[in-house]
Motif scaffolding. Structure first.
Motif, short mmCIF file in Angstrom:
data_model
loop_
_atom_site.label_atom_id
_atom_site.label_comp_id
_atom_site.label_asym_id
_atom_site.label_seq_id
_atom_site.Cartn_x
_atom_site.Cartn_y
_atom_site.Cartn_z
N GLN A 17 -0.92 2.29 -0.96
CA GLN A 17 -2.21 1.96 -1.56
C GLN A 17 -2.89 3.22 -2.09
O GLN A 17 -4.09 3.21 -2.30
CB GLN A 17 -3.10 1.28 -0.52
CG GLN A 17 -2.53 -0.01 0.03
CD GLN A 17 -2.39 -1.07 -1.05
OE1 GLN A 17 -3.30 -1.29 -1.85
NE2 GLN A 17 -1.24 -1.72 -1.10
N PHE A 18 -2.15 4.29 -2.26
CA PHE A 18 -2.74 5.53 -2.74
C PHE A 18 -1.75 6.26 -3.62
O PHE A 18 -0.55 6.02 -3.58
CB PHE A 18 -3.18 6.42 -1.57
CG PHE A 18 -2.05 6.82 -0.66
CD1 PHE A 18 -1.31 7.97 -0.91
CD2 PHE A 18 -1.73 6.07 0.46
CE1 PHE A 18 -0.27 8.34 -0.07
CE2 PHE A 18 -0.68 6.43 1.29
CZ PHE A 18 0.04 7.57 1.02
N ASP A 19 -2.27 7.16 -4.42
CA ASP A 19 -1.45 7.99 -5.30
C ASP A 19 -1.11 9.27 -4.54
O ASP A 19 -2.00 10.08 -4.26
CB ASP A 19 -2.25 8.29 -6.57
CG ASP A 19 -1.55 9.25 -7.51
OD1 ASP A 19 -0.40 9.68 -7.23
OD2 ASP A 19 -2.15 9.58 -8.56
N PRO A 20 0.16 9.49 -4.21
CA PRO A 20 0.53 10.68 -3.43
C PRO A 20 0.11 11.99 -4.11
O PRO A 20 -0.28 12.94 -3.43
CB PRO A 20 2.05 10.59 -3.31
CG PRO A 20 2.36 9.15 -3.49
CD PRO A 20 1.32 8.62 -4.44
N ASP A 21 0.18 12.06 -5.44
CA ASP A 21 -0.23 13.28 -6.13
C ASP A 21 -1.71 13.55 -5.96
O ASP A 21 -2.14 14.69 -5.76
CB ASP A 21 0.12 13.22 -7.62
CG ASP A 21 1.61 13.35 -7.87
OD1 ASP A 21 2.30 13.98 -7.05
OD2 ASP A 21 2.08 12.83 -8.89
N ALA A 22 -2.52 12.49 -6.03
CA ALA A 22 -3.97 12.65 -5.83
C ALA A 22 -4.25 13.08 -4.40
O ALA A 22 -5.16 13.89 -4.15
CB ALA A 22 -4.69 11.35 -6.15
N VAL A 23 -3.48 12.57 -3.45
CA VAL A 23 -3.66 12.95 -2.04
C VAL A 23 -3.32 14.42 -1.85
O VAL A 23 -4.03 15.15 -1.15
CB VAL A 23 -2.82 12.04 -1.11
CG1 VAL A 23 -2.76 12.59 0.30
CG2 VAL A 23 -3.38 10.62 -1.11
N VAL A 24 -2.24 14.88 -2.49
CA VAL A 24 -1.87 16.30 -2.38
C VAL A 24 -2.98 17.17 -2.97
O VAL A 24 -3.33 18.21 -2.39
CB VAL A 24 -0.50 16.57 -3.06
CG1 VAL A 24 -0.22 18.07 -3.17
CG2 VAL A 24 0.61 15.87 -2.29
#
Length: 192
Positions: free
Chosen positions: A6-13
Motif C-alpha cells: 500500500q506504499f511506494d517503496p521509493d517514496a519510503v526510501v
C-alpha cells in the motif's frame, strides 16, 4: 495470497533518508521510522529487511542524487573555475538553507559509523571517490583549457577539494556561518 503493498517503496526510501539525515542512524528508532514513514512495522521489515538495510538504501539514494547533481554541475560547458565555485556555493546554500544544519548525510555517516560499520563505511567511501573523481575530471579539463596550472597534480587537487568540501560541511553543522564557509571555498579555489 498476500496483500499488495500500500506504499511506494521509493517514496519510503526518500522519507527514510530524511529521517536518518535529521536524526542520525543510531538515534533513529524503528518506531521513528514507522511513525514518520506511515507504514506498519511488519511492512517495514518485510519490504526492507531491517533498519540497517533501509539505512543503506537511503544512503545509496543520497549518494546517487548528490553525485548526479555535482557531476551535472561540473559537466556544464564553460570555464571550470566558476563551475567549481558554483558547486561549493551550492553546498554552502544547502547546508545553511531552510532544512537546517543537517550537513551531508555521507559526512554524518562517516563520523557516526565510519570504521564501525563496514557496509556504511564502504558506501561513504565510494561516494567520496565519486566526488573526488568529478573534481579530478574538472581540474583536468581546466588544465587542458589553460585555466589551471599544468604542473598541478589533478588527483592531489581533487583530494584537496574533497577535504575542503567535507570540512565545510562539518563547519556548517557547527554554525560556521556563510563568511567562514566562503573563506574555505576561496582558499581551496586559490590552490588551482
Amino acid at each position: 495470497m498476500g496483500r499488495p503493498k500500500q506504499f511506494d517503496p521509493d517514496a519510503v526510501v526518500d522519507k527514510a533518508m530524511d529521517v536518518f539525515w535529521r536524526k542520525g542512524y543510531a538515534a533513529t528508532t524503528p518506531q521513528d521510522l514507522v511513525d514518520e514513514l506511515g507504514i506498519g512495522k511488519g511492512s517495514l521489515y518485510h519490504s526492507f529487511g531491517s533498519k540497517h538495510a533501509l539505512f543503506e538504501r537511503a544512503l545509496e539514494r543520497y549518494r546517487d542524487t548528490q553525485a548526479a547533481a555535482l557531476v551535472g554541475l561540473l559537466d556544464q560547458p564553460g570555464p571550470v573555475r566558476p563551475l567549481l565555485r558554483s558547486a561549493l556555493e551550492l553546498l554552502i546554500e544547502t547546508d545553511l538553507g531552510e532544512s537546517g544544519r543537517r550537513g551531508c548525510l555521507a559526512v554524518n555517516t562517516a563520523t557516526e559509523l565510519g570504521g564501525r560499520d563496514d557496509a556504511s563505511t564502504e558506501l561513504v567511501r565510494r561516494m567520496f571517490e565519486r566526488t573526488e573523481g568529478a573534481f579530478k575530471a574538472a581540474v583536468e579539463r581546466g588544465q587542458r583549457t589553460g585555466e589551471f596550472a599544468p604542473d598541478r597534480d589533478p588527483a592531489a587537487v581533487a583530494s584537496l577539494l574533497l577535504a575542503a568540501l567535507v570540512g565545510m560541511r562539518v563547519i556548517a553543522r557547527a554554525q560556521g556561518g556563510r563568511e567562514r564557509l566562503c573563506r574555505v571555498a576561496d582558499a581551496a579555489l586559490a590552490m588551482l
